[in-house]
Design a protein around this motif. Sequence first.
Motif, PDB file in Angstrom:
ATOM      1  N   UNK A  73      58.991  86.301   2.163  1.00 26.11           N
ATOM      2  CA  UNK A  73      57.934  85.709   2.978  1.00 26.11           C
ATOM      3  C   UNK A  73      56.718  85.536   2.082  1.00 26.11           C
ATOM      4  N   UNK A  74      56.446  84.304   1.692  1.00 27.12           N
ATOM      5  CA  UNK A  74      55.404  84.008   0.701  1.00 27.12           C
ATOM      6  C   UNK A  74      54.075  83.690   1.376  1.00 27.12           C
ATOM      7  N   UNK A  75      52.991  84.079   0.718  1.00 31.23           N
ATOM      8  CA  UNK A  75      51.670  83.640   1.178  1.00 31.23           C
ATOM      9  C   UNK A  75      51.556  82.123   1.012  1.00 31.23           C
ATOM     10  N   UNK A  76      50.615  81.506   1.707  1.00 32.86           N
ATOM     11  CA  UNK A  76      50.404  80.065   1.618  1.00 32.86           C
ATOM     12  C   UNK A  76      50.118  79.612   0.197  1.00 32.86           C
ATOM     13  N   UNK A  77      50.415  78.357  -0.078  1.00 35.65           N
ATOM     14  CA  UNK A  77      50.332  77.833  -1.444  1.00 35.65           C
ATOM     15  C   UNK A  77      48.919  77.786  -2.000  1.00 35.65           C
ATOM     16  N   UNK A  78      47.898  77.800  -1.155  1.00 37.67           N
ATOM     17  CA  UNK A  78      46.528  77.744  -1.652  1.00 37.67           C
ATOM     18  C   UNK A  78      45.942  79.113  -1.981  1.00 37.67           C
ATOM     19  N   UNK A  79      46.688  80.168  -1.733  1.00 38.36           N
ATOM     20  CA  UNK A  79      46.118  81.507  -1.882  1.00 38.36           C
ATOM     21  C   UNK A  79      46.204  82.015  -3.322  1.00 38.36           C
ATOM     22  N   UNK A  80      45.264  82.886  -3.636  1.00 41.51           N
ATOM     23  CA  UNK A  80      45.239  83.539  -4.943  1.00 41.51           C
ATOM     24  C   UNK A  80      46.501  84.373  -5.134  1.00 41.51           C
ATOM     25  N   UNK A  81      46.917  85.074  -4.069  1.00 45.06           N
ATOM     26  CA  UNK A  81      48.115  85.912  -4.157  1.00 45.06           C
ATOM     27  C   UNK A  81      49.356  85.068  -4.425  1.00 45.06           C
ATOM     28  N   UNK A  82      49.467  83.915  -3.809  1.00 45.14           N
ATOM     29  CA  UNK A  82      50.639  83.052  -4.020  1.00 45.14           C
ATOM     30  C   UNK A  82      50.739  82.651  -5.486  1.00 45.14           C
ATOM     31  N   UNK A 142      59.712  81.702   4.363  1.00 43.92           N
ATOM     32  CA  UNK A 142      58.531  81.195   5.064  1.00 43.92           C
ATOM     33  C   UNK A 142      57.348  81.215   4.116  1.00 43.92           C
ATOM     34  N   UNK A 143      56.426  80.295   4.348  1.00 45.65           N
ATOM     35  CA  UNK A 143      55.145  80.265   3.657  1.00 45.65           C
ATOM     36  C   UNK A 143      54.086  80.440   4.721  1.00 45.65           C
ATOM     37  N   UNK A 144      53.325  81.527   4.626  1.00 46.38           N
ATOM     38  CA  UNK A 144      52.425  81.905   5.712  1.00 46.38           C
ATOM     39  C   UNK A 144      51.000  82.130   5.225  1.00 46.38           C
ATOM     40  N   UNK A 145      50.052  81.532   5.922  1.00 39.71           N
ATOM     41  CA  UNK A 145      48.639  81.791   5.645  1.00 39.71           C
ATOM     42  C   UNK A 145      48.171  83.046   6.369  1.00 39.71           C
ATOM     43  N   UNK A 146      48.927  83.494   7.332  1.00 42.87           N
ATOM     44  CA  UNK A 146      48.557  84.648   8.158  1.00 42.87           C
ATOM     45  C   UNK A 146      49.305  85.887   7.667  1.00 42.87           C
ATOM     46  N   UNK A 181      42.724  80.189   7.538  1.00 39.46           N
ATOM     47  CA  UNK A 181      43.084  78.825   7.184  1.00 39.46           C
ATOM     48  C   UNK A 181      41.921  78.060   6.557  1.00 39.46           C
ATOM     49  N   UNK A 182      40.786  78.722   6.336  1.00 41.59           N
ATOM     50  CA  UNK A 182      39.655  78.102   5.647  1.00 41.59           C
ATOM     51  C   UNK A 182      39.528  78.722   4.265  1.00 41.59           C
ATOM     52  N   UNK A 183      39.207  77.908   3.314  1.00 39.74           N
ATOM     53  CA  UNK A 183      39.016  78.419   1.961  1.00 39.74           C
ATOM     54  C   UNK A 183      37.663  79.124   1.866  1.00 39.74           C
ATOM     55  N   UNK A 184      37.511  79.919   0.832  1.00 39.59           N
ATOM     56  CA  UNK A 184      36.236  80.591   0.596  1.00 39.59           C
ATOM     57  C   UNK A 184      35.126  79.553   0.467  1.00 39.59           C
TER      58      UNK A 184
END
Length: 191
Positions: free
Chosen positions: A89-98, A116-120, A21-24
């Motif tokens: 099941x989508x990765x979170x909106x802030x992710x590169x993969x999303x 679902x939108x998941x960071x995990x 849940x933390x950005x790079x």
Amino acid sequence: HRMLEPAFYLKDQVRIICRENRSTEAFMGDLAVHAVDVVLADAPAGPGASVRAFSHPLGECGLAFFAEPTLAKTCRRGFPHSLNGVPFLMPGSDSTLRRALNQWFDSHDIRPQIRAELDDAALAKILGEAGLGVFAAPDVIEKEVRQRYKVHVVGRTKEITQRFFAISAERKIKHPAVVAICEVARKHIFS
């Protein structure tokens, strides 16, 4: 087990922090004060980073799509267009993969039903195993994902390329545990 042997001998010297849940960028300060020795990320350190950081490429791979066996069977034929309207099941909106998935879906005119939108990433795999939707993961871990989560492959694409980096405060990585992690990634995961 074979892949982790070099790190096994260094286990007393390694402290692993996993915070999806933390950005790079949030880790850059920790890197500067040596609270962490390396940040493993799916993007290089940005040019506007507040600290001097070096991105060491580990490798790149394509993407595989997985689902529980019944859903996978129905989605396999006609992939990737078979994902249109399918629970996803989508990765979170802030992710590169999303961002990459959104562009890929748009380029193929595919509109999955986002469940679902998941960071995990592990939670996405668990929910996928339970039949709640299709999920994506790097193709280099396909065998592990299939075995651990009892899911089947829906399809694969090389149109979405995931790249992975070890980001350090050092131009040349010297910490033995970090060296071992990088060597294993380059020689055994991305080779």
